[in-house]
Design an enzyme around this catalytic site. Structure first.
Site, PDB file in Angstrom:
ATOM      1  N   HIS A  83       9.294 -19.415  -4.842  1.00 34.51           N
ATOM      2  CA  HIS A  83      10.595 -20.018  -4.578  1.00 34.51           C
ATOM      3  C   HIS A  83      11.231 -20.458  -5.881  1.00 34.51           C
ATOM      4  CE1 HIS A  83      13.702 -22.453  -2.716  1.00 34.51           C
ATOM      5  NE2 HIS A  83      13.469 -21.728  -1.641  1.00 34.51           N
ATOM      6  N   ASP A 102       9.901 -18.052   4.841  1.00 36.74           N
ATOM      7  CA  ASP A 102       9.916 -16.744   5.502  1.00 36.74           C
ATOM      8  C   ASP A 102       8.534 -16.235   5.883  1.00 36.74           C
ATOM      9  OD1 ASP A 102      12.749 -16.170   5.379  1.00 36.74           O
ATOM     10  OD2 ASP A 102      12.468 -16.243   3.224  1.00 36.74           O
TER      11      ASP A 102
END
Ligand code: COA
Length: 371
Positions: free
Chosen positions: A256, A307
């Site tokens: 991320h 996700d």
């Protein structure tokens, strides 16, 4: 002028909608962990738009308004029937959301009241068009939306034409809460850039959908499922992941830009994935996911993002892979529209500069003299 690749670390706006500080995500100051456990998606959407949790009356009004706006014009459904059946579902969503503006008489009205109303309309209509296209491409008739039920319930109902299982509704509702907003992520930034030119809210949301589609952003949840489908068995996890790591390929659903010590949303989705596996009596997908996490975190130090476990959750809910990213959009439209309203409340054109690295001192060469 020196450019920062990917605008990493650049503070490009002030916002009072959501924040990420020391790895903690809050919506309007409330920790996402608390909202994931206690709030419904409609409460969260109201919170994002209005800056406070709704009273019972305000919540009932919002649910009624969502039911009122959920049906789309017959021309929009007729348009969906013309799309190729094998169209990418995010490309179809991007196109149909743009077309919604054509049938909304107040599409160009830039007053705050009209924009807030259009935010609720977009929230109400995205699930309708996603479910309608999913059915049309299977040769089925779209199912008209219900009134008086939440977004998760209505979406599952329109998708299957049957009353959804309350466990599935609750699980999807929680996933919607977790995806609703995320500070200045790429699609939210795109939506703010678009409306900062004083373009309309439909243009802002269309830009956002195009941005969310990419596999480095919302498209990652579908890419995770492609990987899980390719892996198939627990025994295959290690050689498959090792091969990708050796080839320096990215493992979707990991890493991320902002969270370096883990995405606070991931644990909720992991827990949901485990619970849904137990209910289904088949934990293969969950076990494969856990093993991937052990390997990727162990070897690269990368943690799963929102996700990663979404993919197994949605599959366990019986949702087809190509609807994963549209479901992300169904949730995130609440955040996009909250940001659009915030941008327009104190607008200034967003127009950064570029560091020029091209040639200088060049001259026009007549075409017959060019090599
Ligand atoms: N798998 C393998 N390596 C990864 C990785 C992943 N998922 N994510 C990051 N890395 C590695 C990069 O290869 C890079 O290594 P290097 O320094 O040796 O070149 C390093 O970690 C930094 O990654 P970078 O891509 O520069 O970080 P970023 O901040 O630009 O990108 C993401 C963030 C999310 C785009 C990136 O982590 C990614 O592509 N993840 C997979 C897609 C995904 O899940 N997206 C959803 C985000 S919620």
């Amino acid at each position: 002028m020196t450019a920062t690749k990917g605008l990493e670390g650049i503070v490009a706006a002030t916002s009072s909608i959501s924040s990420i500080v020391d790895g903690v995500l809050t919506y309007r100051g409330i920790n996402i962990d608390e909202l994931a456990e206690k709030a419904t998606f409609e409460e969260v959407a109201y919170l994002l738009w209005h800056g406070k949790l709704p009273t019972r009356k305000e919540l009932d009004e919002l649910i009624a308004q969502l039911g009122e706006y959920a049906a789309v014009s017959p021309e929009v459904i007729a348009g969906l029937r013309l799309y190729p059946k094998n169209a990418n579902s995010m490309a179809a969503l991007r196109t149909v959301v743009s077309s919604l503006a054509l049938y909304d008489e107040e599409a160009q009205d830039m007053s705050r009241e009209a924009n807030l109303r259009k935010a609720v309309k977009l929230q109400a209509q995205l699930p309708t068009v996603v479910a309608a296209f999913a059915r049309i491409r299977q040769g089925l008739e779209p199912v008209a939306p219900k009134k008086g039920v939440g977004v998760a319930h209505n979406f599952l109902y329109m998708l299957t034409g049957e009353e959804p299982d309350p466990v599935a509704v609750k699980a999807l509702d929680k996933a919607l809460v977790l995806h609703a907003d995320h500070e200045l992520n790429a699609s939210t930034f795109a939506s703010r850039v678009t409306v900062a030119t004083l373009s309309d809210i439909y243009s802002g949301v269309t830009s956002a959908i195009g941005t969310l589609k990419g596999p480095l952003h919302g498209g990652a949840n579908e890419a995770v499922m492609v990987m899980l489908d390719e892996i198939k068995t627990l025994d295959n996890v290690e050689p498959y992941i090792q091969n990708k790591l050796n080839n320096k390929e990215k493992i979707m659903g990991f890493g991320h830009r902002v969270y370096k010590n883990g995405d606070p949303r991931a644990k909720h989705l992991q827990q949901m994935s485990r619970q849904l596996s137990e209910l289904k009596g088949d934990s293969t997908l969950y076990e494969i996911s856990v093993k991937i996490e052990e390997l990727v975190t162990g070897q690269k130090g990368l943690k799963p993002n929102v996700d990663f476990y979404s993919a197994s959750c949605y599959t366990l809910l019986g949702i087809p892979r190509d609807l994963f990213t549209p479901i992300f959009a169904i949730s995130r439209v609440s955040g996009w529209t909250a940001h659009i309203l915030e941008q327009l409340d104190d607008n200034r054109l967003i127009r950064p500069r570029a560091e020029y690295v091209g040639p200088v001192g060049q001259h026009y060469v007549p075409i017959e003299q060019r090599g």
